[in-house]
Scaffold this motif. Structure first.
Motif, PDB file in Angstrom:
ATOM      1  N   ALA A 198      83.133 -12.223  55.748  1.00  0.00           N
ATOM      2  CA  ALA A 198      82.003 -11.434  56.224  1.00  0.00           C
ATOM      3  C   ALA A 198      81.371 -10.602  55.110  1.00  0.00           C
ATOM      4  N   GLY A 199      80.041 -10.679  55.037  1.00  0.00           N
ATOM      5  CA  GLY A 199      79.296  -9.868  54.084  1.00  0.00           C
ATOM      6  C   GLY A 199      79.518 -10.222  52.629  1.00  0.00           C
ATOM      7  N   TRP A 200      80.076 -11.398  52.359  1.00  0.00           N
ATOM      8  CA  TRP A 200      80.395 -11.785  50.983  1.00  0.00           C
ATOM      9  C   TRP A 200      81.255 -10.707  50.309  1.00  0.00           C
ATOM     10  N   ASP A 201      82.140 -10.083  51.076  1.00  0.00           N
ATOM     11  CA  ASP A 201      83.012  -9.029  50.546  1.00  0.00           C
ATOM     12  C   ASP A 201      84.227  -9.688  49.910  1.00  0.00           C
ATOM     13  N   ILE A 202      84.037 -10.208  48.696  1.00  0.00           N
ATOM     14  CA  ILE A 202      85.065 -11.056  48.099  1.00  0.00           C
ATOM     15  C   ILE A 202      85.595 -10.521  46.777  1.00  0.00           C
ATOM     16  N   THR A 203      86.859 -10.820  46.550  1.00  0.00           N
ATOM     17  CA  THR A 203      87.489 -10.694  45.239  1.00  0.00           C
ATOM     18  C   THR A 203      87.710 -12.111  44.725  1.00  0.00           C
ATOM     19  N   ILE A 204      88.286 -12.246  43.542  1.00  0.00           N
ATOM     20  CA  ILE A 204      88.555 -13.578  43.001  1.00  0.00           C
ATOM     21  C   ILE A 204      89.474 -14.376  43.920  1.00  0.00           C
ATOM     22  N   ALA A 205      90.460 -13.721  44.521  1.00  0.00           N
ATOM     23  CA  ALA A 205      91.373 -14.434  45.412  1.00  0.00           C
ATOM     24  C   ALA A 205      90.664 -14.929  46.665  1.00  0.00           C
ATOM     25  N   ASP A 206      89.757 -14.113  47.202  1.00  0.00           N
ATOM     26  CA  ASP A 206      89.035 -14.507  48.417  1.00  0.00           C
ATOM     27  C   ASP A 206      88.173 -15.746  48.175  1.00  0.00           C
ATOM     28  N   THR A 207      87.444 -15.754  47.072  1.00  0.00           N
ATOM     29  CA  THR A 207      86.543 -16.887  46.839  1.00  0.00           C
ATOM     30  C   THR A 207      87.316 -18.161  46.483  1.00  0.00           C
ATOM     31  N   ILE A 208      88.380 -18.046  45.698  1.00  0.00           N
ATOM     32  CA  ILE A 208      89.169 -19.232  45.384  1.00  0.00           C
ATOM     33  C   ILE A 208      89.780 -19.820  46.650  1.00  0.00           C
ATOM     34  N   ALA A 209      90.380 -18.977  47.464  1.00  0.00           N
ATOM     35  CA  ALA A 209      90.995 -19.458  48.704  1.00  0.00           C
ATOM     36  C   ALA A 209      89.977 -20.164  49.583  1.00  0.00           C
TER      37      ALA A 209
END
Length: 266
Positions: A146-157
């Motif tokens: 939600a909301g592109w609330d990402i860290t590197i781990a979120d986007t890789i996963a």
């Protein structure tokens, strides 16, 4: 090492968001925000599920090739994800906007490989030799978070925040195109919404593909003949907020248009 139970929980959260169309909370409460190894394990679970469901792997995508975006996420290298056949669209082929959650578009150079890159520690020469041709492309990046609330781990996963991709139809050989100096303009309804050049992609799209070949080689999953490789954005990403078309023009590579349609309006 992050437990398999936690990895499965993170994968399930992202899979549910994709299936329902409802963005989810970040997965960094399950895996550490900087744990790339755990994140790639989550990505592998999701990719295995898709392959088991009959989806065909057609290539790879490289993300975070912009130094500015890397700095924003606190990393110093790109990431990668997997491309599936169902993500591929032809130039001007309509894509249903409803298939995406929070889509954004970016213009890229797509490499189509004519041979495997399965040597230890691949070089620029190995990638150039393996490349059959390059194409103009538009990648649709999307996030289940939600909301592109990402860290590197979120986007890789989340499979490197992949959504879909559109390939141009004018193949060019590498020797015939200056990819470093190639300028790019992305237009919507005739207005320029993004611009850039090949040098913005890790200094060269070829360098980005070399990085990918080495990263995959270390995992025992080398690039293969026939793979499509999206090498990374040449300019800033642009949000897609309504049906319409985005046309990317690239020096030496021609143009490619991504079309989003609202099928519910029919």
């Amino acid at each position: 090492m992050t437990s398999s139970t936690v990895i499965e929980a993170a994968a399930e959260r992202l899979a549910t968001a994709a299936a329902t169309g409802v963005p989810c909370a970040p997965v960094r409460d399950l895996i550490d925000a900087g744990d790339q190894d755990a994140a790639y394990r989550v990505q592998a679970v999701l990719s295995s599920r898709r392959a088991a469901a009959g989806e065909r792997i057609v290539g790879r995508k490289i993300g975070l090739t912009s130094r500015a975006v890397q700095a924003q996420l606190g990393v110093d290298s790109p990431d990668f994800g997997t491309l599936f056949g169902g993500m591929a669209y032809a130039d001007r082929e309509p894509m249903p906007l409803a298939r995406f959650l929070q889509p954004r578009v970016e213009a890229e150079v797509a490499f189509v490989l004519g041979r495997d890159v399965d040597v230890p520690d691949p070089t620029v020469a190995d990638v150039v030799r393996a490349t059959d041709h390059v194409l103009a492309a538009v990648e649709v990046v999307d996030s289940r978070v939600a909301g592109w609330d990402i860290t590197i781990a979120d986007t890789i996963a989340d499979n490197a925040s992949s959504g879909a991709f559109v390939l141009g139809t004018a193949p060019r050989r590498l020797a015939d195109v200056d990819l470093v100096g190639a300028g790019m303009v992305l237009e919507q309804r005739g207005d320029v919404v993004s611009c850039g050049a090949g040098v913005a992609c890790l200094g060269s799209p070829v360098a980005a593909v070399v990085w990918l070949a080495r990263a995959l080689g270390r995992q025992g999953q080398p690039l293969r003949a026939g793979d499509v490789v999206l090498s990374g954005a040449l300019g800033p990403v642009v949000p897609v907020t309504a049906p319409g078309a985005f046309r990317a023009r690239m020096s030496g590579l021609g143009d490619v248009t991504a079309v989003f349609e609202d099928r519910s309006a029919r």
